[in-house]
Design an enzyme around this catalytic site. Structure first.
Site, short mmCIF file in Angstrom:
data_model
loop_
_atom_site.label_atom_id
_atom_site.label_comp_id
_atom_site.label_asym_id
_atom_site.label_seq_id
_atom_site.Cartn_x
_atom_site.Cartn_y
_atom_site.Cartn_z
N ASN A 106 0.81 -1.23 0.00
CA ASN A 106 0.00 0.00 0.00
C ASN A 106 0.84 1.28 0.00
O ASN A 106 0.39 2.30 -0.51
CB ASN A 106 -1.02 -0.02 1.15
CG ASN A 106 -0.38 0.00 2.51
OD1 ASN A 106 0.76 -0.44 2.67
ND2 ASN A 106 -1.09 0.49 3.49
N GLU A 159 4.86 -3.57 12.39
CA GLU A 159 3.86 -2.51 12.23
C GLU A 159 2.67 -3.17 11.57
O GLU A 159 2.75 -3.60 10.41
CB GLU A 159 4.39 -1.39 11.31
CG GLU A 159 5.53 -0.59 11.87
CD GLU A 159 5.12 0.32 13.00
OE1 GLU A 159 3.91 0.44 13.28
OE2 GLU A 159 6.02 0.89 13.63
N CYS A 211 -3.04 1.66 6.80
CA CYS A 211 -3.17 1.26 8.21
C CYS A 211 -3.58 2.44 9.06
O CYS A 211 -4.03 2.27 10.19
CB CYS A 211 -1.87 0.63 8.71
SG CYS A 211 -0.43 1.63 8.39
N GLU A 228 8.91 3.46 14.10
CA GLU A 228 9.68 3.76 12.89
C GLU A 228 9.59 5.26 12.62
O GLU A 228 8.96 5.99 13.35
CB GLU A 228 9.11 2.97 11.71
CG GLU A 228 9.25 1.47 11.92
CD GLU A 228 9.08 0.66 10.66
OE1 GLU A 228 8.02 0.80 10.00
OE2 GLU A 228 9.99 -0.12 10.33
#
Ligand code: ADP
Length: 497
Positions: free
Chosen positions: A152, A250, A284, A462
């Site tokens: 994505n 993640e 997300c 991150e």
């Protein structure tokens, strides 16, 4: 035939099993972007061996020099941004402006931050408990990092892993998602052309389900950095756990945006529209639950519905398109299945809900809005990863925060309000890794850490400087220059010189 290879130890090589797979344009699935290597365990072995062999030399390269290569990476991403953005659009469907303005820009920003980190990589000095003794903490690379990424954000997410991993002195084996191998190869080309030495970054394409286990448990890999779905994250965590590998995860989310009765109305509508339907909801950070105060609920529903119905679907390369297709046929069917799930549980579909693949030729799905959604319904609990937003009603600020938190996830939540007291109460009350005040849930600032709580990840962060913690080991160093044998202990520290 546009045939692409794996990149191992500085060479473009075919997969040892001789199999290939295709990448297709989700807006027009007859268009094949290229043919890619379908890697097997033997290719994983070769890539890990190359990364391992190159690691000591790379770790020995001064960090500022490693940073300079990333400066060149940023320049090349700037130069090639139009070509890379078009590749992203053709490979996974998002609209051009998002690919160029967000995906690539965030990667450039990440590279630039890492250039600076090459001159910092800060450790610590700490006062020793004893006289004539020096205590410090230095950072070291972890070793070989395996980077596994989804489709994505096919430039941004690899860049969040690969750039800091390299800067910190690790070597990398990168496996892009099977839906976006060409974008992965474009990123690799940038790294190679910027001067990353042979073996320092390696790429294998293929299916996670086929090479994943070997990749994660390989004796030569020290850490897996993964972004993707919760089920795959669980698999990777348990495989890695068996080998005591480091792992950063993640994962997904079911984000919520609270819209209070005092919110700046048009701003909230705009933010929820982008948060819910940008990238066709395939993020997300998508704001797939909008929790609206009852005092403005009906007005919000009317205005929001009108805006959702006006969204223009189309090929991401067409100027007027606002919402592109879903990434593949499987995802289209999955998203469509949630319409029946919502209706069966009593939610009311206000607009959308249809697959448009027959009419439009690609994997398009109508932007969809549900109302009468209860927090426990599946459409309010499960990550749909499509252009489907649920409106939930709250009767107070406290209730709104409770509804927002009624999920197993916690990645990027938000609130629209003009009340400073509510702003700070929401910052404290929302159980999430990222809070957005009066701005959409989608979007990241490279200067702040990114990551989630609960099932959205395993705690590491991150983006920007936070990723230095992800990709380094801390080594504590004590230098005793007293010339005297001492047994360090609290009482000794107080009494002895
Ligand atoms: P999505 O639903 O977004 O495709 P996945 O978690 O299935 O999310 O995929 C994200 C990445 O994880 C992809 O690169 C995919 O190839 C990889 N992957 C899938 N299954 C596994 C697995 N069992 N082990 C390791 N990687 C995997």
């Amino acid at each position: 035939m546009n045939l692409h290879m794996n990149y191992i130890g500085g060479q473009w090589v075919p997969a040892q099993g001789g199999e290939t797979f295709e990448s297709r344009n989700p807006a027009r699935p007859s268009e094949v972007l290229g043919v890619f290597q379908r890697s097997t365990n033997a290719d994983v072995d070769a890539a890990m061996a190359a990364a391992r062999a190159a690691q000591p030399g790379w770790a020995d390269t001064p960090a500022p020099q490693r940073g300079l290569i990333l400066d060149r990476v940023a320049d090349l991403l700037e130069e090639r941004r139009d070509d890379i953005a078009r590749t992203i659009v053709r490979e996974m469907g998002k609209v051009y402006a998002e690919a160029n303005g967000f995906d690539i820009q965030a990667a450039i920003n990440t590279a630039r931050v890492m250039v600076g980190e090459g001159r910092r990589l800060l450790g610590q000095t700490v006062p020793s408990e004893l006289r004539n003794k020096f205590a410090m903490v230095v950072r070291e690379p972890i070793g070989v990092v395996g980077a596994i990424t989804p489709w994505n954000l096919p430039i941004l997410l690899p860049s969040w892993k690969i750039f800091p991993a390299l800067l910190c002195g690790n070597t990398v084996v990168f496996k892009p998602a099977e839906d976006t191998p060409l974008t992965g190869i474009k990123l690799l080309e940038v790294l190679i052309d910027a001067g990353v030495p042979e073996g320092v970054v390696n790429l294998i394409t293929g299916y996670g389900a086929e090479v994943g286990e070997r990749f994660v448990t390989h004796p030569k890999v020290d850490m897996i950095s993964f972004t993707g779905s919760v089920p795959t994250g669980r698999t990777i965590a348990s495989l890695a756990g068996g080998e005591l590998k480091k792992v950063s995860l993640e994962l997904g989310s079911k984000n919520a945006v609270v819209v209070m009765d005092d919110a700046e109305f048009d701003l909230a509508i705009e933010g929820c529209l982008w948060g819910g339907y940008g990238t066709s909801g395939q993020r997300c950070t998508a704001g797939s639950r909008v929790v609206v105060h009852e005092a403005i609920y009906d007005r919000f529903l009317d205005a929001f519905t009108a805006r959702v119905e006006a969204l223009r679907l189309g090929d991401g390369l067409d100027e007027g398109s606002q919402v592109g297709p879903l990434v593949n046929a499987k995802q289209l069917d999955r998203v469509a299945s949630y319409i029946g799930v919502g209706e069966a549980e009593g939610a009311r579909r206000i607009t959308g809900g249809r697959k448009l693949d027959h009419e439009m030729g690609g994997y398009f799905f109508e932007p969809t809005l549900f109302t009468n959604v209860e927090p426990t319904m599946r459409i309010a609990q499960e990550e749909i990863f499509g252009p489907v937003v649920s409106l939930l009603k709250a009767n107070s600020f406290k209730h709104a925060i409770e509804v927002a938190n009624a999920t197993d996830y916690g990645l990027s939540f938000g609130i629209y309000t003009q009340d400073v007291n509510r702003v700070f109460a929401a910052i404290r009350g929302l159980h999430t890794g990222v809070v957005n005040v009066n701005s959409p849930t989608m979007g990241v600032e490279i200067g702040v850490p990114f990551g989630g709580v609960k099932n959205s990840g395993n705690g590491l962060r991150e983006s920007g400087t936070a990723s230095i913690d992800e990709f380094t080991e801390l080594k504590s160093v004590m230098v005793d220059y007293s010339g005297v044998h001492r047994r360090t202990g609290v009482n000794e520290a107080a009494t002895r010189t």
